[in-house]
Design a protein around this motif. Structure first.
Motif, short mmCIF file in Angstrom:
data_model
loop_
_atom_site.label_atom_id
_atom_site.label_comp_id
_atom_site.label_asym_id
_atom_site.label_seq_id
_atom_site.Cartn_x
_atom_site.Cartn_y
_atom_site.Cartn_z
N SER A 184 -4.71 -16.99 -37.52
CA SER A 184 -6.11 -17.39 -37.61
C SER A 184 -6.39 -18.71 -36.91
O SER A 184 -7.55 -19.12 -36.79
CB SER A 184 -6.54 -17.49 -39.08
N LEU A 185 -5.33 -19.37 -36.45
CA LEU A 185 -5.48 -20.66 -35.75
C LEU A 185 -4.97 -20.55 -34.31
O LEU A 185 -4.34 -21.47 -33.80
CB LEU A 185 -4.71 -21.75 -36.49
N ALA A 186 -5.27 -19.41 -33.68
CA ALA A 186 -4.73 -19.15 -32.33
C ALA A 186 -5.11 -20.23 -31.34
O ALA A 186 -4.30 -20.63 -30.50
CB ALA A 186 -5.21 -17.78 -31.85
N GLU A 187 -6.33 -20.72 -31.42
CA GLU A 187 -6.80 -21.72 -30.46
C GLU A 187 -6.21 -23.10 -30.72
O GLU A 187 -6.29 -23.98 -29.86
CB GLU A 187 -8.33 -21.79 -30.50
N LEU A 188 -5.64 -23.30 -31.91
CA LEU A 188 -5.12 -24.62 -32.27
C LEU A 188 -3.59 -24.67 -32.27
O LEU A 188 -3.03 -25.71 -32.64
CB LEU A 188 -5.63 -25.01 -33.66
N GLN A 189 -2.93 -23.61 -31.86
CA GLN A 189 -1.48 -23.57 -31.97
C GLN A 189 -0.80 -24.59 -31.06
O GLN A 189 0.21 -25.18 -31.44
CB GLN A 189 -0.98 -22.16 -31.68
N LYS A 190 -1.33 -24.81 -29.88
CA LYS A 190 -0.75 -25.83 -29.00
C LYS A 190 -0.92 -27.23 -29.60
O LYS A 190 -0.03 -28.08 -29.51
CB LYS A 190 -1.41 -25.78 -27.62
N LEU A 191 -2.07 -27.44 -30.24
CA LEU A 191 -2.29 -28.72 -30.91
C LEU A 191 -1.33 -28.89 -32.08
O LEU A 191 -0.78 -29.98 -32.31
CB LEU A 191 -3.74 -28.81 -31.40
N LEU A 192 -1.11 -27.82 -32.83
CA LEU A 192 -0.15 -27.87 -33.94
C LEU A 192 1.24 -28.20 -33.43
O LEU A 192 1.98 -28.97 -34.08
CB LEU A 192 -0.14 -26.54 -34.68
N LEU A 193 1.61 -27.64 -32.28
CA LEU A 193 2.92 -27.95 -31.70
C LEU A 193 3.02 -29.43 -31.36
O LEU A 193 4.04 -30.07 -31.62
CB LEU A 193 3.15 -27.09 -30.46
N VAL A 194 1.96 -29.97 -30.79
CA VAL A 194 1.94 -31.40 -30.41
C VAL A 194 2.06 -32.28 -31.65
O VAL A 194 2.66 -33.36 -31.60
CB VAL A 194 0.66 -31.72 -29.62
N VAL A 195 1.52 -31.82 -32.78
CA VAL A 195 1.57 -32.60 -34.01
C VAL A 195 2.91 -32.42 -34.72
O VAL A 195 3.55 -33.40 -35.13
CB VAL A 195 0.42 -32.19 -34.95
N PHE A 196 3.37 -31.16 -34.86
CA PHE A 196 4.56 -30.88 -35.66
C PHE A 196 5.85 -31.32 -34.98
O PHE A 196 6.78 -31.76 -35.66
CB PHE A 196 4.63 -29.39 -35.97
N LEU A 197 5.95 -31.18 -33.66
CA LEU A 197 7.20 -31.53 -32.97
C LEU A 197 7.56 -33.01 -33.14
O LEU A 197 8.70 -33.32 -33.52
CB LEU A 197 7.11 -31.15 -31.50
N PRO A 198 6.64 -33.95 -32.88
CA PRO A 198 7.01 -35.36 -33.11
C PRO A 198 7.35 -35.65 -34.57
O PRO A 198 8.26 -36.43 -34.85
CB PRO A 198 5.75 -36.13 -32.68
N LEU A 199 6.62 -35.02 -35.50
CA LEU A 199 6.92 -35.23 -36.92
C LEU A 199 8.33 -34.75 -37.26
O LEU A 199 9.06 -35.42 -38.00
CB LEU A 199 5.90 -34.50 -37.79
#
Length: 316
Positions: free
Chosen positions: A19-34
């Motif tokens: 349901s968050l297909a358009e935000l998945q790249k943003l999630l990657l940018v957030v989750f990877l550094p964390l």
């Protein structure tokens, strides 16, 4: 035989972030550094506890084991999730799903019992300070850690084969981003009564038992703190266990919401959100709250950096 081959050959598909297909790249940018920060902080804690002799005490031994456990725990789930955020079709094999659930249960359940062991350590330190060294020996610490690991191993060894021996539907879309119990059971043909029985049995054994032990420990802790005459003494005593209490509340709050509730209240979106909390955010917050805010750990880190001995001892 044909059904078994079909079961083993079919993949599961993760739908947790569909349901968050358009935000998945943003999630990657957030989750990877964390995730990288989490690995770095836990690695720093384990290293400093190993090389600094002033931290060779039972409390920091448990902290080191906790950091190692959380590192392994996140490694089971987060790398696959990060890869899936870049993939069009997020699949995992039947065997891969079973292995992921096995280690998730093993490490997650061990974590709950380890927190209970740490609560016992704090209870003895505050309630019986004069007898602490004789009660919390290195042998006792090793036995508590081994018991925690064996408890997690027992749960994983029983639950995982039970679940993956079920017949599964041809369509295997999991409303999650990893192989948790509820989503996997929901794509099995016979899941209605069994799912409730397994989840509640797991919740009782893994959450209720260590939680009761923690409540008993903190009851004695609070009674002992109330008997301290000075406000400064009470504040100092409470500060030694406040970080552990915060970690316990976060851990058991998330886990209880997912596993200690009727199946009718199941919500894939809520579960995925809560799971992000205890797979990414909690492992990041724990070392910050529990260790890096600790004066002894901070002093040891500063000393190691100044003398440039930390990395020399680790990599020699």
């Amino acid at each position: 035989m044909g059904n078994n081959n079909q079961t083993l050959g079919a993949d599961f598909v993760f739908l947790g972030f569909s349901s968050l297909a358009e935000l998945q790249k943003l999630l990657l940018v957030v989750f990877l550094p964390l995730y990288l920060v989490t690995l770095s902080m836990n690695a720093a804690i384990m290293a400093i506890i190993c090389v600094d002799r002033s931290l060779h005490t039972p409390m920091y031994f448990f902290l080191g084991v906790l950091s190692f456990s959380e590192t392994c725990y996140t490694f089971v789930i987060v790398p696959k999730m990060l890869v899936d955020l870049t993939a069009q079709r997020k699949t995992i094999s039947f065997l891969g799903c079973a292995v992921q659930m096995y280690f998730f249960l093993f490490l997650g359940c061990s974590h709950s019992f380890l927190l209970a062991a740490m609560g016992y350590d704090r209870c003895v330190a505050i309630c019986h300070p004069l007898h602490y060294n004789s009660m919390v020996t290195w042998r006792a610490c090793a036995q508590l850690v081994a018991a925690s690991a064996l408890s997690g191993l027992l749960v994983a060894q029983v639950v995982t084969p039970l679940i993956f021996s079920l017949p599964f539907q041809a369509s295997r879309g999991l409303n999650h981003f990893f192989c948790d119990i509820s989503p996997v059971l929901r794509v099995a043909f016979t899941h209605t009564n069994l799912s409730e029985a397994i989840i509640f049995a797991l919740g009782i054994s893994v959450l209720t038992i260590p939680l009761v032990l923690l409540l008993v420990s903190y009851l004695f802790i609070f009674l002992a703190i109330l008997q301290i005459p000075s406000a400064t003494g009470r504040q100092k005593a409470f500060s030694t266990c406040s970080a552990h209490l915060i970690v316990v509340v976060v851990h058991y709050g998330c886990a209880s919401f997912i596993y200690l509730r009727p199946d009718a209240r199941y919500s894939s979106d809520q579960d995925a959100l809560i799971s992000v909390t205890y797979t990414i955010l909690t492992p990041l917050l724990n070392p910050m709250i529990y260790s890096l805010r600790n004066k002894d750990v901070k002093t040891a880190l500063q000393k190691a950096v100044r003398k440039n001995t930390l990395f020399q001892k680790v990599f020699q």
